[in-house]
Design a protein around this motif. Structure first.
Motif, mmCIF file in Angstrom:
data_model
loop_
_atom_site.group_PDB
_atom_site.id
_atom_site.type_symbol
_atom_site.label_atom_id
_atom_site.label_comp_id
_atom_site.label_asym_id
_atom_site.label_seq_id
_atom_site.Cartn_x
_atom_site.Cartn_y
_atom_site.Cartn_z
ATOM 1 N N GLN A 1 73.976 0.094 59.821
ATOM 2 C CA GLN A 1 74.434 1.143 58.927
ATOM 3 C C GLN A 1 73.245 1.975 58.469
ATOM 4 O O GLN A 1 72.206 1.432 58.101
ATOM 5 C CB GLN A 1 75.136 0.535 57.702
ATOM 6 C CG GLN A 1 75.800 1.536 56.786
ATOM 7 C CD GLN A 1 77.079 2.108 57.372
ATOM 8 O OE1 GLN A 1 77.598 1.586 58.375
ATOM 9 N NE2 GLN A 1 77.568 3.160 56.788
ATOM 10 N N VAL A 2 73.401 3.278 58.497
ATOM 11 C CA VAL A 2 72.353 4.205 58.075
ATOM 12 C C VAL A 2 72.886 5.016 56.902
ATOM 13 O O VAL A 2 73.964 5.603 56.983
ATOM 14 C CB VAL A 2 71.949 5.152 59.222
ATOM 15 C CG1 VAL A 2 70.923 6.161 58.739
ATOM 16 C CG2 VAL A 2 71.412 4.355 60.408
ATOM 17 N N GLN A 3 72.137 5.038 55.837
ATOM 18 C CA GLN A 3 72.498 5.880 54.690
ATOM 19 C C GLN A 3 71.633 7.125 54.683
ATOM 20 O O GLN A 3 70.411 7.036 54.898
ATOM 21 C CB GLN A 3 72.329 5.095 53.391
ATOM 22 C CG GLN A 3 73.330 3.953 53.255
ATOM 23 C CD GLN A 3 73.259 3.278 51.901
ATOM 24 O OE1 GLN A 3 72.194 3.209 51.292
ATOM 25 N NE2 GLN A 3 74.381 2.781 51.432
ATOM 26 N N LEU A 4 72.269 8.249 54.446
ATOM 27 C CA LEU A 4 71.585 9.535 54.450
ATOM 28 C C LEU A 4 71.800 10.218 53.103
ATOM 29 O O LEU A 4 72.939 10.288 52.622
ATOM 30 C CB LEU A 4 72.132 10.421 55.569
ATOM 31 C CG LEU A 4 72.065 9.840 56.983
ATOM 32 C CD1 LEU A 4 72.814 10.732 57.967
ATOM 33 C CD2 LEU A 4 70.622 9.662 57.423
ATOM 34 N N VAL A 5 70.720 10.719 52.525
ATOM 35 C CA VAL A 5 70.808 11.390 51.230
ATOM 36 C C VAL A 5 70.119 12.748 51.328
ATOM 37 O O VAL A 5 68.906 12.816 51.581
ATOM 38 C CB VAL A 5 70.160 10.553 50.115
ATOM 39 C CG1 VAL A 5 70.239 11.297 48.785
ATOM 40 C CG2 VAL A 5 70.827 9.190 50.011
ATOM 41 N N CYS A 22 66.479 15.395 54.037
ATOM 42 C CA CYS A 22 67.419 14.290 54.195
ATOM 43 C C CYS A 22 66.598 13.018 54.376
ATOM 44 O O CYS A 22 65.774 12.934 55.293
ATOM 45 C CB CYS A 22 68.315 14.532 55.403
ATOM 46 S SG CYS A 22 69.402 13.152 55.843
ATOM 47 N N ALA A 24 66.569 9.002 55.150
ATOM 48 C CA ALA A 24 67.391 8.019 55.870
ATOM 49 C C ALA A 24 66.912 6.613 55.589
ATOM 50 O O ALA A 24 65.707 6.377 55.456
ATOM 51 C CB ALA A 24 67.333 8.296 57.366
ATOM 52 N N SER A 25 67.865 5.688 55.559
ATOM 53 C CA SER A 25 67.535 4.285 55.261
ATOM 54 C C SER A 25 67.349 3.456 56.526
ATOM 55 O O SER A 25 67.208 2.245 56.434
ATOM 56 C CB SER A 25 68.653 3.663 54.426
ATOM 57 O OG SER A 25 69.845 3.604 55.191
ATOM 58 N N TYR A 107 76.644 8.800 61.531
ATOM 59 C CA TYR A 107 76.422 8.661 60.094
ATOM 60 C C TYR A 107 76.267 10.036 59.462
ATOM 61 O O TYR A 107 75.648 10.929 60.046
ATOM 62 C CB TYR A 107 75.180 7.807 59.828
ATOM 63 C CG TYR A 107 75.207 6.474 60.523
ATOM 64 C CD1 TYR A 107 74.432 6.246 61.659
ATOM 65 C CD2 TYR A 107 76.034 5.441 60.062
ATOM 66 C CE1 TYR A 107 74.464 5.030 62.309
ATOM 67 C CE2 TYR A 107 76.067 4.227 60.711
ATOM 68 C CZ TYR A 107 75.290 4.019 61.835
ATOM 69 O OH TYR A 107 75.326 2.819 62.474
ATOM 70 N N GLY A 109 75.654 12.238 55.575
ATOM 71 C CA GLY A 109 75.337 12.236 54.166
ATOM 72 C C GLY A 109 76.475 12.824 53.348
ATOM 73 O O GLY A 109 77.510 13.224 53.899
ATOM 74 N N GLN A 110 76.270 12.912 52.045
ATOM 75 C CA GLN A 110 77.304 13.410 51.135
ATOM 76 C C GLN A 110 77.301 14.929 51.023
ATOM 77 O O GLN A 110 78.269 15.513 50.524
ATOM 78 C CB GLN A 110 77.113 12.793 49.748
ATOM 79 C CG GLN A 110 77.368 11.289 49.734
ATOM 80 C CD GLN A 110 78.778 10.951 50.139
ATOM 81 O OE1 GLN A 110 79.746 11.461 49.579
ATOM 82 N NE2 GLN A 110 78.926 10.087 51.142
#
Length: 118
Positions: A1-5, A22, A24-25, A107, A109-110
């Motif tokens: 799982q990759v989180q993008l902010v 952006c 990334a985790s 994946y 982001g918001q």
């Protein structure tokens, strides 16, 4: 799982500039193609720009060529979008995406709002 902010959106006058980032985790960030998309109410999400995992290849939508530049820093797990000569029609929510090719993004982001006033 990759989180993008995403970050860096805001209000700017036409002709101005903004830089989106952006974060990334992902532990293996460099394997992902990274991209920016945008969306306005009532319209489908639109491709803006993408960059390969190594950063050696980029592709842009015709509407932003020559004005926007995508870049990445694999040491910091970030991808950026430098937006110059902004136009009111660039107003949208901008999304960061990660995938394994230019044709498929896994994946998202918001999103961050960009508003360009005339």
């Amino acid at each position: 799982q990759v989180q993008l902010v995403e970050s860096g959106g805001g209000l700017v006058q036409a002709g101005g500039s903004l830089r989106l980032s952006c974060a990334a985790s992902a532990h293996t960030f460099s394997i992902y193609v990274m991209a920016w998309f945008r969306q306005t109410p009532g319209k489908e999400r639109e491709f803006v720009a993408a960059i390969t995992g190594s950063g050696g290849g980029m592709t842009y939508a015709d509407s932003v060529k020559g004005r926007f530049t995508i870049s990445r820093d694999n040491g910091k797990n970030t991808v950026n979008l430098q937006m110059n000569s902004l136009k009111p029609e660039d107003t949208a929510v901008y999304y960061c995406a990660a995938g394994i090719s230019f044709n498929g993004y896994l994946y998202w982001g918001q999103g961050t709002q960009v508003t360009v006033s005339s």
